[in-house]
Design a protein around this motif. Sequence first.
Motif, PDB file in Angstrom:
ATOM      1  N   ALA A  72       0.829  -1.207   0.000  1.00 56.90           N
ATOM      2  CA  ALA A  72       0.000   0.000   0.000  1.00 56.90           C
ATOM      3  C   ALA A  72       0.865   1.260   0.000  1.00 56.90           C
ATOM      4  N   VAL A  73       1.945   1.245   0.772  1.00 52.97           N
ATOM      5  CA  VAL A  73       2.839   2.405   0.827  1.00 52.97           C
ATOM      6  C   VAL A  73       3.584   2.561  -0.496  1.00 52.97           C
ATOM      7  N   SER A  74       4.142   1.477  -1.011  1.00 55.36           N
ATOM      8  CA  SER A  74       4.947   1.573  -2.235  1.00 55.36           C
ATOM      9  C   SER A  74       4.112   1.956  -3.458  1.00 55.36           C
ATOM     10  N   SER A  75       2.830   1.610  -3.452  1.00 53.95           N
ATOM     11  CA  SER A  75       1.963   1.953  -4.583  1.00 53.95           C
ATOM     12  C   SER A  75       1.336   3.340  -4.448  1.00 53.95           C
ATOM     13  N   GLY A  76       1.578   3.998  -3.307  1.00 51.90           N
ATOM     14  CA  GLY A  76       1.023   5.327  -3.097  1.00 51.90           C
ATOM     15  C   GLY A  76      -0.411   5.337  -2.585  1.00 51.90           C
ATOM     16  N   ARG A  77      -0.947   4.183  -2.251  1.00 51.16           N
ATOM     17  CA  ARG A  77      -2.313   4.128  -1.711  1.00 51.16           C
ATOM     18  C   ARG A  77      -2.357   4.599  -0.261  1.00 51.16           C
ATOM     19  N   VAL A  78      -1.202   4.565   0.414  1.00 52.26           N
ATOM     20  CA  VAL A  78      -1.060   5.083   1.777  1.00 52.26           C
ATOM     21  C   VAL A  78       0.044   6.130   1.753  1.00 52.26           C
ATOM     22  N   LEU A  79      -0.232   7.280   2.326  1.00 49.99           N
ATOM     23  CA  LEU A  79       0.781   8.306   2.515  1.00 49.99           C
ATOM     24  C   LEU A  79       1.172   8.278   3.985  1.00 49.99           C
ATOM     25  N   ALA A  80       2.428   7.994   4.252  1.00 47.98           N
ATOM     26  CA  ALA A  80       2.913   7.877   5.630  1.00 47.98           C
ATOM     27  C   ALA A  80       4.157   8.729   5.786  1.00 47.98           C
ATOM     28  N   SER A  81       4.113   9.635   6.764  1.00 45.87           N
ATOM     29  CA  SER A  81       5.276  10.483   6.994  1.00 45.87           C
ATOM     30  C   SER A  81       5.521  10.638   8.484  1.00 45.87           C
ATOM     31  N   GLY A  82       6.779  10.762   8.829  1.00 40.07           N
ATOM     32  CA  GLY A  82       7.150  10.996  10.211  1.00 40.07           C
ATOM     33  C   GLY A  82       7.556   9.738  10.946  1.00 40.07           C
ATOM     34  N   GLU A  83       8.117   9.988  12.114  1.00 40.89           N
ATOM     35  CA  GLU A  83       8.571   8.920  12.997  1.00 40.89           C
ATOM     36  C   GLU A  83       7.392   8.059  13.441  1.00 40.89           C
ATOM     37  N   ARG A  84       7.567   6.772  13.457  1.00 44.44           N
ATOM     38  CA  ARG A  84       6.557   5.796  13.889  1.00 44.44           C
ATOM     39  C   ARG A  84       5.383   5.647  12.919  1.00 44.44           C
ATOM     40  N   ALA A  85       5.491   6.164  11.703  1.00 44.52           N
ATOM     41  CA  ALA A  85       4.380   6.080  10.751  1.00 44.52           C
ATOM     42  C   ALA A  85       4.408   4.753  10.007  1.00 44.52           C
ATOM     43  N   ASP A  86       4.365   3.679  10.766  1.00 42.25           N
ATOM     44  CA  ASP A  86       4.375   2.330  10.206  1.00 42.25           C
ATOM     45  C   ASP A  86       3.371   1.488  10.978  1.00 42.25           C
ATOM     46  N   LEU A  87       2.315   1.069  10.323  1.00 40.98           N
ATOM     47  CA  LEU A  87       1.287   0.266  10.988  1.00 40.98           C
ATOM     48  C   LEU A  87       1.467  -1.230  10.774  1.00 40.98           C
TER      49      LEU A  87
END
Length: 100
Positions: A72-87
Amino acid sequence: MAETPKEQVKRYLAELKARAPGRSVEVRVPPYAAVQVIGGGTHTRGTPRAVIETDPDTWIALATGELAWADAVSSGRVLASGERADLSPYLPLSDSAESD
């Protein structure tokens, strides 16, 4: 009666909040809801240090295990920024069979 996408988004965000209590990461699923999760620095005003944003269909797919976090992150479906932004440690929240 089947849940609406809005109900599913809110239910899965509530489950995430229960599994990852805290206020260091804001997870946004517009236009339905946003929650603050994961322990660490507390956010009280303005833009949080870590933000995750996705659309309702992607959030439901992540929560049910139909979509992997990395994909989801690599395809751009999720935008995640900042420390700890990993679910990824908290997903999936349920089996896809449970969402039916």
